[in-house]
Design a protein around this motif. Structure first.
Motif, PDB file in Angstrom:
ATOM      1  N   GLY A   1       0.789  -1.232   0.000  1.00 58.37           N
ATOM      2  CA  GLY A   1       0.000   0.000   0.000  1.00 58.37           C
ATOM      3  C   GLY A   1       0.820   1.280   0.000  1.00 58.37           C
ATOM      4  N   VAL A   2       2.047   1.216  -0.479  1.00 57.61           N
ATOM      5  CA  VAL A   2       2.904   2.400  -0.522  1.00 57.61           C
ATOM      6  C   VAL A   2       2.714   3.134  -1.849  1.00 57.61           C
ATOM      7  N   ASP A   3       2.448   4.422  -1.773  1.00 57.39           N
ATOM      8  CA  ASP A   3       2.390   5.271  -2.962  1.00 57.39           C
ATOM      9  C   ASP A   3       3.818   5.767  -3.199  1.00 57.39           C
ATOM     10  N   LEU A   4       4.524   5.114  -4.093  1.00 61.69           N
ATOM     11  CA  LEU A   4       5.932   5.437  -4.308  1.00 61.69           C
ATOM     12  C   LEU A   4       6.132   6.855  -4.841  1.00 61.69           C
ATOM     13  N   GLN A   5       5.217   7.351  -5.646  1.00 58.02           N
ATOM     14  CA  GLN A   5       5.368   8.712  -6.158  1.00 58.02           C
ATOM     15  C   GLN A   5       5.345   9.710  -5.011  1.00 58.02           C
ATOM     16  N   ARG A   6       4.371   9.557  -4.133  1.00 53.90           N
ATOM     17  CA  ARG A   6       4.276  10.463  -2.982  1.00 53.90           C
ATOM     18  C   ARG A   6       5.517  10.322  -2.088  1.00 53.90           C
ATOM     19  N   SER A   7       5.925   9.084  -1.839  1.00 51.89           N
ATOM     20  CA  SER A   7       7.095   8.846  -0.989  1.00 51.89           C
ATOM     21  C   SER A   7       8.371   9.392  -1.626  1.00 51.89           C
ATOM     22  N   PHE A   8       8.519   9.197  -2.931  1.00 49.82           N
ATOM     23  CA  PHE A   8       9.707   9.697  -3.627  1.00 49.82           C
ATOM     24  C   PHE A   8       9.742  11.224  -3.621  1.00 49.82           C
ATOM     25  N   ASP A   9       8.607  11.845  -3.904  1.00 47.46           N
ATOM     26  CA  ASP A   9       8.549  13.311  -3.896  1.00 47.46           C
ATOM     27  C   ASP A   9       8.893  13.867  -2.523  1.00 47.46           C
ATOM     28  N   LYS A  10       8.374  13.234  -1.482  1.00 54.29           N
ATOM     29  CA  LYS A  10       8.667  13.657  -0.106  1.00 54.29           C
ATOM     30  C   LYS A  10      10.151  13.500   0.191  1.00 54.29           C
ATOM     31  N   LYS A  11      10.731  12.367  -0.212  1.00 56.55           N
ATOM     32  CA  LYS A  11      12.156  12.118   0.035  1.00 56.55           C
ATOM     33  C   LYS A  11      13.023  13.129  -0.715  1.00 56.55           C
ATOM     34  N   MET A  12      12.659  13.463  -1.950  1.00 57.87           N
ATOM     35  CA  MET A  12      13.440  14.442  -2.715  1.00 57.87           C
ATOM     36  C   MET A  12      13.391  15.817  -2.051  1.00 57.87           C
ATOM     37  N   ALA A  13      12.240  16.187  -1.511  1.00 61.05           N
ATOM     38  CA  ALA A  13      12.134  17.474  -0.814  1.00 61.05           C
ATOM     39  C   ALA A  13      13.011  17.481   0.431  1.00 61.05           C
ATOM     40  N   ILE A  14      12.999  16.391   1.175  1.00 58.99           N
ATOM     41  CA  ILE A  14      13.841  16.282   2.378  1.00 58.99           C
ATOM     42  C   ILE A  14      15.312  16.357   1.999  1.00 58.99           C
ATOM     43  N   LYS A  15      15.719  15.588   1.011  1.00 57.24           N
ATOM     44  CA  LYS A  15      17.122  15.570   0.590  1.00 57.24           C
ATOM     45  C   LYS A  15      17.562  16.930   0.056  1.00 57.24           C
ATOM     46  N   THR A  16      16.686  17.601  -0.688  1.00 64.52           N
ATOM     47  CA  THR A  16      17.020  18.904  -1.246  1.00 64.52           C
ATOM     48  C   THR A  16      17.257  19.916  -0.134  1.00 64.52           C
ATOM     49  N   GLN A  17      16.377  19.918   0.842  1.00 63.30           N
ATOM     50  CA  GLN A  17      16.520  20.863   1.951  1.00 63.30           C
ATOM     51  C   GLN A  17      17.737  20.510   2.807  1.00 63.30           C
ATOM     52  N   ARG A  18      17.889  19.257   3.153  1.00 63.31           N
ATOM     53  CA  ARG A  18      18.964  18.816   4.041  1.00 63.31           C
ATOM     54  C   ARG A  18      20.329  18.905   3.381  1.00 63.31           C
ATOM     55  N   ASP A  19      20.404  18.570   2.118  1.00 61.88           N
ATOM     56  CA  ASP A  19      21.698  18.426   1.456  1.00 61.88           C
ATOM     57  C   ASP A  19      22.038  19.557   0.497  1.00 61.88           C
ATOM     58  N   HIS A  20      21.277  20.637   0.539  1.00 61.81           N
ATOM     59  CA  HIS A  20      21.467  21.718  -0.421  1.00 61.81           C
ATOM     60  C   HIS A  20      22.927  22.161  -0.520  1.00 61.81           C
ATOM     61  N   ASN A  21      23.563  22.394   0.597  1.00 60.83           N
ATOM     62  CA  ASN A  21      24.955  22.841   0.589  1.00 60.83           C
ATOM     63  C   ASN A  21      25.934  21.764   1.043  1.00 60.83           C
ATOM     64  N   ARG A  22      25.427  20.722   1.656  1.00 59.62           N
ATOM     65  CA  ARG A  22      26.280  19.713   2.282  1.00 59.62           C
ATOM     66  C   ARG A  22      27.319  19.127   1.338  1.00 59.62           C
ATOM     67  N   HIS A  23      26.920  18.721   0.164  1.00 54.57           N
ATOM     68  CA  HIS A  23      27.849  18.060  -0.739  1.00 54.57           C
ATOM     69  C   HIS A  23      28.850  19.042  -1.350  1.00 54.57           C
ATOM     70  N   HIS A  24      28.430  20.288  -1.550  1.00 53.23           N
ATOM     71  CA  HIS A  24      29.353  21.300  -2.067  1.00 53.23           C
ATOM     72  C   HIS A  24      30.442  21.636  -1.051  1.00 53.23           C
ATOM     73  N   GLN A  25      30.136  21.426   0.217  1.00 52.23           N
ATOM     74  CA  GLN A  25      31.102  21.720   1.279  1.00 52.23           C
ATOM     75  C   GLN A  25      31.959  20.517   1.634  1.00 52.23           C
ATOM     76  N   ASN A  26      31.756  19.395   0.979  1.00 51.56           N
ATOM     77  CA  ASN A  26      32.495  18.166   1.269  1.00 51.56           C
ATOM     78  C   ASN A  26      33.792  18.150   0.476  1.00 51.56           C
ATOM     79  N   ASP A  27      34.902  18.327   1.164  1.00 49.40           N
ATOM     80  CA  ASP A  27      36.207  18.353   0.499  1.00 49.40           C
ATOM     81  C   ASP A  27      36.523  17.048  -0.200  1.00 49.40           C
ATOM     82  N   LYS A  28      35.946  15.950   0.248  1.00 57.04           N
ATOM     83  CA  LYS A  28      36.199  14.649  -0.374  1.00 57.04           C
ATOM     84  C   LYS A  28      35.653  14.584  -1.789  1.00 57.04           C
ATOM     85  N   LEU A  29      34.696  15.430  -2.109  1.00 64.81           N
ATOM     86  CA  LEU A  29      34.073  15.409  -3.434  1.00 64.81           C
ATOM     87  C   LEU A  29      34.715  16.390  -4.415  1.00 64.81           C
ATOM     88  N   LYS A  30      35.691  17.129  -3.947  1.00 65.81           N
ATOM     89  CA  LYS A  30      36.338  18.134  -4.822  1.00 65.81           C
ATOM     90  C   LYS A  30      37.516  17.551  -5.553  1.00 65.81           C
TER      91      LYS A  30
END
Length: 108
Positions: free
Chosen positions: A79-108
């Protein structure tokens, strides 16, 4: 194509070609098996393991599609609506990780 459309397509396939969904535990085992097949291709094609002649014939896209199919089955039967769950997860990741990866020296 929306995930909800994919869920409907898989459900219709089960109705037309399958007897019923495998139970959730069987599908979880099936998912593990399919992820293992993806891992084998990745490890041998892109990792340090040597690729056997029989491995070269394997299609990564087809194996990833197998994973997606089983995930869609599990979503449908639980009974999982994957579209709703995916959209929610993308919003969470976007807000949480907006600057995080750009500030990660390991990724440069």
């Amino acid at each position: 194509m929306e995930l909800s459309s994919l869920q409907k397509q898989v459900d219709q396939w089960i109705q037309d070609h399958g007897v019923r969904y495998f139970n959730e535990l069987t599908n979880m085992a099936q998912l593990t098996e399919e992820v293992g097949e993806v891992a084998r291709i990745i490890a041998r094609r892109y990792g340090e393991q040597s690729e056997k002649p029989s491995d070269k014939e394997k299609d990564l896209g087809e194996e990833l599609a197998d994973v997606l199919f089983v995930v869609l089955c599990l979503a449908n039967q639980t009974g999982v609506d994957l579209q709703r769950s995916f959209d929610k997860k993308m919003a969470i990741k976007t807000q949480r990780d907006h600057n995080r990866h750009h500030q990660n020296d390991k990724l440069k």
